[in-house]
Design a protein around this motif. Structure first.
Motif: not given
Length: 733
Positions: A14-22, A31-36, A178-179, A229-238
Motif C-alpha cells: 500500500r502506497k501512503e504518501g512518500e512511503y509504501w507499506t509492505v 519502504l521509501k517510494d521508488t519506481k520499482g 526493490v526486490l 523512514p526506516e530506522r538505522l540499525r546500531s549495536s549501541s544507542p545513539l
C-alpha cells in the motif's frame, strides 16, 4: 488420500504518501517510494499476465500526478518544431537510431540543475529540513547516473538504445533493486518474489502454487503527511543530542569507483565486522578509535573496510578514503587523496576554503595543487624542524573541527606500500582521536612486511600502545558455499564447494577468479546449464598459482588489448589515459579506448574518478604483476624509459610535481636511462620531499643521486649535501 493444500498467506502493498507499506507473514515494514515499487504493484495486480516494459513505464507515469505536472511544465519550455529542435542542437533520428544519450545542451542543463540542487541541499541541511535535503540528494544521484550513462571512456558520447530497450533496462534495474530492498527486510518474501517475478522486455508475476499469497495492493491519496523512514540499525544507542543535530542522517558517500564496480557478494566476516561496527557506534558517542586489518593478498581486507565504511555512512559519517601505492607518486599520498575527496564532496569552494582557514598554507606543503584551486593561500616559510610539526598539527586540528560538525571515517588502504612520512602522520593521528567522533581503519598485507621496515616499526609501536590489529583468515567452508551460491544464483553441489575450497583455501579473490575461469572453460555447467557432476580435483586444470589463473583470463583479450594493458601495467597500479596515449602514440586513440573498454568489461581495470586525467586502476595488483611477468627484462626496461618520457610530455608544465614518478621509471630503465637526467629528477624529487616535510622520502632520494658521482659536478654535490643536512635536522638526527 489428498495432501492438505498449502495455507494461503495475505500480502499487503500500500502506497501512503512518500512511503509504501509492505506486509507479509504477520510482519509489516515501510519502504521509501521508488519506481520499482510502482512496477511491482502493477505486476501483483495482474498475476500471470505479461506486461510490456513500455506499458509499465507508461502506467507508472500516469499514476504520478505531481511528476506528470512537473514533466508538462518542463516540456512546455522545450523546443517543439523541427526548426526549433535543430537550432537547439537536438537531432531526431529514425526508429532504429535514438541518437546520443544526451546532447551538449542537455548535458549543460543537467549540470545547471546539479548546481541548483547542491545549493538546495546546503540550505535544507542548514535549516534542519532533512526530508527536503534527502529528496534533493536523490535527484542529484539520478542526474549524476544519467550523466555517467551518457559519457563513455575518453569523454565520448554514448549512443542511446531504442525506447523499448531503454524501458526494459530501466524496469529490470528498478525491479531488481526493490526486490533486494524487500529481501533485506523480509528474506523469505524477497526470495519468493525473486522466484515469481519474471523480468525482460515483458515482465510478469506468476504465483507459486506451493506458497499461495493473496495480495492487497492499494495506492492511498496524499494527505500531506509523511510516514517515518526506516530506522538505522546500531549495536549501541545513539546520542540523542547528535540525533537532534542531524549528525546521524546518512550523508553523501562518494568513493573511488573501483570500490563498487561489480563487487563479489559479501559473506562471512561476521565477528570481525561486528567488532569494527562497534567501534563506529562508539565513535558516535565521542569515543574514537584506530584499527588495523591485515592478511594476505586477496583475503578481503579492503572489502571488509569498505563494508564498514558503508555502514558508517548510513550512520551519518563522512567517508574519506586514501590508498598507498607500490611507488607513491607524492609524499603523504593517501592523505592527499582524502583532501581531494573532501574537496569533491564540499558544497562549494568558498565553504571548503573557510574550513581550511589559517591551516591552508600547511596543507599546501603536502598538496601543492591546493594553491591552484585557492590562489590566496599564503606562502609558508618555516625551519625544517618545524615544517612537519606544523603540518601534522594542522591536519589534527582540521580533523577535530570537521569531526565536531559530522563524524569522520578515514580509511588508509595498502599500508604495506606506505612511505615513512605517511606512516608517521598516521601514527600521529591515531594517538589523537580517542576523544573525537572519528574512526581510522588501516589495511596491510602481512606477508609483505619484510619489504617495508618502516611499517614493521610503526606496527610495533601501534600494537604495543594498545591499538587492535585484526588478522583475516580464509573464509570457512560454509562461507565458500554461500559465496558460490551467490555467484551462481543456485545451490552449489558439495563436490564443487570442496574443490574450490581446497584449491583457494577460502581466499575470496582467488575463489572468484577460479570460479570465473572454470565457468569460462565450461568446467562447472553442462550444456543444459546444470552443475556438472563429474568434476574431480584431478581434473581442475587451474594451477595453485593464481597468477596463472589470471594469465589465462588475460589470454581472452585480443592481442591489441593485451598490448595496451601490458603498457598500462608498466605505468603503475593506477594510470592515466593521457600518459597511456602518449606512451602508445603510434596506436589510434579509438583502439586504445576500445582496449580499455574491453578490459573494463572483464573486470580487469576500473575507473577511479572522473576528471581531466581519466584515471584507471587495476582491479588487483596480481593482475598487473601477471602482465609484467609476460615481459622480458630488456623490454620492461625499455618500456619504463618510454613511460618516463611520456610523463615528461604530458606534464611538461608541472614536471617538478612528477619528479618522483619520472625518477622511479628511469631507475627501472637501468642502463638505458641517461645518468644526468636520472640525477636531475632524483634531485628534484628530494627537493619536493623537503618542501613537503617528507624527510624520509628526501633521504631515500639522496643515496641514488650521490651514488652517481661521475654525473654530478661539485656544485650539484654541494647542494645535495646541504639538502641532506636539512633533511637530517628535520628528523632530529
Amino acid at each position: 488420500m489428498l495432501a492438505n493444500p498449502a495455507r494461503t498467506e495475505r500480502g499487503l502493498l500500500r502506497k501512503e504518501g512518500e512511503y509504501w507499506t509492505v506486509g507479509y507473514g504477520g510482519r509489516v515494514f515501510r519502504l521509501k517510494d521508488t519506481k520499482g515499487l510502482a512496477y511491482l504493484a502493477q505486476l501483483l495486480r495482474s498475476p500471470g499476465t505479461d506486461v510490456h516494459a513500455l506499458d509499465l513505464v507508461g502506467d507508472t507515469a500516469d499514476h504520478s500526478e505531481s511528476r506528470e505536472d512537473e514533466a508538462n511544465q518542463f516540456a512546455a519550455a522545450l523546443p517543439q518544431s523541427d526548426e526549433e529542435l535543430e537550432s537547439a542542437g537536438i537531432h531526431v533520428g529514425g526508429l532504429g537510431d535514438a541518437g546520443e544519450v544526451l546532447d551538449e545542451p542537455a548535458k549543460a542543463a543537467y549540470r545547471r540543475r546539479l548546481a541548483e540542487l547542491r545549493a538546495e541541499v546546503a540550505e535544507a541541511k542548514r535549516l534542519d529540513q532533512f526530508a527536503r535535503a534527502e529528496q534533493a540528494e536523490e535527484e542529484i544521484e539520478a542526474l549524476l547516473a544519467e550523466l555517467s550513462r551518457a559519457v563513455g571512456l575518453g569523454g565520448r558520447d554514448r549512443r542511446a538504445a531504442s525506447a523499448a530497450e531503454r524501458a526494459r533496462q530501466s524496469v529490470n534495474r528498478a525491479l531488481k533493486t526493490v526486490l533486494k530492498r524487500i529481501a533485506e527486510q523480509e528474506p523469505a518474501l524477497g526470495a519468493l518474489l525473486v522466484h515469481c517475478i519474471k523480468t525482460g522486455t515483458c515482465c510478469s508475476y506468476t504465483p507459486d502454487p506451493s506458497f499461495p499469497i493473496t495480495w492487497q495492493v492499494e495506492v492511498a491519496l496524499r494527505d500531506g503527511t509523511t510516514a517515518p523512514p526506516e530506522r538505522l540499525r546500531s549495536s549501541s544507542p545513539l546520542d540523542p543530542k547528535r540525533a537532534d543535530k542531524g549528525i546521524i542522517a546518512a550523508g553523501e558517500f562518494l568513493v573511488p569507483q573501483r570500490s563498487s564496480a561489480h563487487r563479489t557478494p559479501f559473506v562471512g566476516r561476521e565477528a570481525e565486522g561486528d567488532q569494527v561496527r562497534t567501534l563506529v557506534d562508539q565513535a558516535l558517542l565521542g569515543r574514537g578509535s584506530f584499527v588495523l586489518l591485515n592478511g594476505g593478498a586477496g583475503i578481503g581486507k579492503t572489502r571488509l573496510a569498505m563494508e564498514i565504511a558503508e555502514y558508517a555512512s548510513r550512520q551519518g559519517f563522512q567517508i574519506l578514503l586514501g590508498h598507498c601505492y607500490e611507488r607513491e607518486p607524492h609524499p603523504y599520498m593517501p592523505f592527499v587523496e582524502m583532501v581531494e575527496m573532501a574537496l569533491a564532496q564540499a558544497q562549494n569552494l568558498e565553504r571548503f576554503r573557510q574550513t581550511l582557514g589559517d591551516h591552508a598554507a600547511e596543507l599546501a606543503q603536502m598538496m601543492p595543487s591546493l594553491r591552484r584551486v585557492f590562489p590566496d593561500i599564503p606562502p609558508l616559510e618555516l625551519p625544517a624542524q618545524q615544517a612537519r610539526h606544523c603540518l601534522f598539527q594542522s591536519l589534527t586540528v582540521l580533523l577535530a573541527r570537521e569531526a565536531h560538525r559530522v563524524p569522520q571515517f578515514l580509511m588508509v588502504d595498502d599500508l604495506q606500500w606506505a612511505e615513512e612520512c605517511t606512516l608517521a602522520l598516521l601514527t600521529h593521528l591515531a594517538h589523537r582521536v580517542a576523544q573525537l567522533p572519528v574512526v581510522i581503519v588501516g589495511t596491510y598485507r602481512d606477508n609483505d612486511l619484510d619489504r617495508n621496515p618502516a611499517l614493521v616499526r610503526t606496527l610495533d609501536e601501534l600494537i604495543r600502545t594498545g591499538f587492535p590489529a585484526l588478522k583475516l583468515q580464509g573464509l570457512s567452508y560454509e562461507a565458500v558455499a554461500q559465496l558460490l551460491q551467490d555467484l551462481s544464483h543456485r545451490e552449489p553441489p558439495p563436490h564443487l564447494v570442496r574443490v574450490i575450497f581446497e584449491e583457494t583455501q577460502g581466499n575470496p579473490f582467488f575463489l572468484e577468479e577460479m570460479y570465473k575461469h572454470l565457468v569460462e572453460e565450461g568446467k562447472i555447467f553442462d550444456t543444459t546449464g546444470q552443475f556438472r557432476v563429474d568434476l574431480r580435483v584431478d581434473e581442475v586444470d587451474v594451477p595453485d598459482n593464481v597468477s596463472l589463473v589470471l594469465g589465462r583470463r588475460l589470454d581472452q583479450l585480443n592481442e591489441k588489448a593485451r598490448q595496451v594493458l601490458g603498457a598500462a601495467a608498466v605505468i603503475g597500479r593506477s594510470f592515466s589515459f593521457p600518459v597511456l596515449e602518449s606512451l602508445l602514440e603510434q596506436k589510434k586513440t579509438e583502439d586504445l579506448l576500445t582496449a580499455l573498454e574491453e578490459a573494463q568489461r572483464m573486470g580487469l581495470i576500473v575507473p577511479r574518478a572522473e576528471g581531466p586525467e581519466a584515471l584507471f586502476t587495476f582491479a588487483h595488483e596480481l593482475v598487473r604483476q601477471t602482465l609484467l611477468a609476460g615481459f622480458a627484462l630488456p623490454r620492461r626496461q625499455r618500456l619504463h624509459l618510454q613511460v618516463a618520457e611520456a610523463i615528461e610530455r604530458v606534464h611538461a608544465g608541472a614536471v617538478h610535481e612528477r619528479a618522483g614518478e619520472i625518477a622511479h621509471h628511469l631507475v627501472k630503465a637501468g642502463s638505458l636511462a641517461d645518468i644526468k637526467k636520472l640525477v636531475h629528477y632524483l634531485a628534484l624529487a628530494e627537493k619536493h620531499g623537503l618542501e613537503a616535510a617528507a624527510y624520509e622520502d628526501a633521504l631515500r632520494q639522496f643515496q641514488p643521486a650521490l651514488s652517481h658521482g661521475d654525473a654530478i659536478d661539485s656544485r650539484q654535490r654541494a647542494h645535495l649535501l646541504s639538502d641532506l643536512a636539512t633533511a637530517e635536522r628535520g628528523l632530529g638526527k
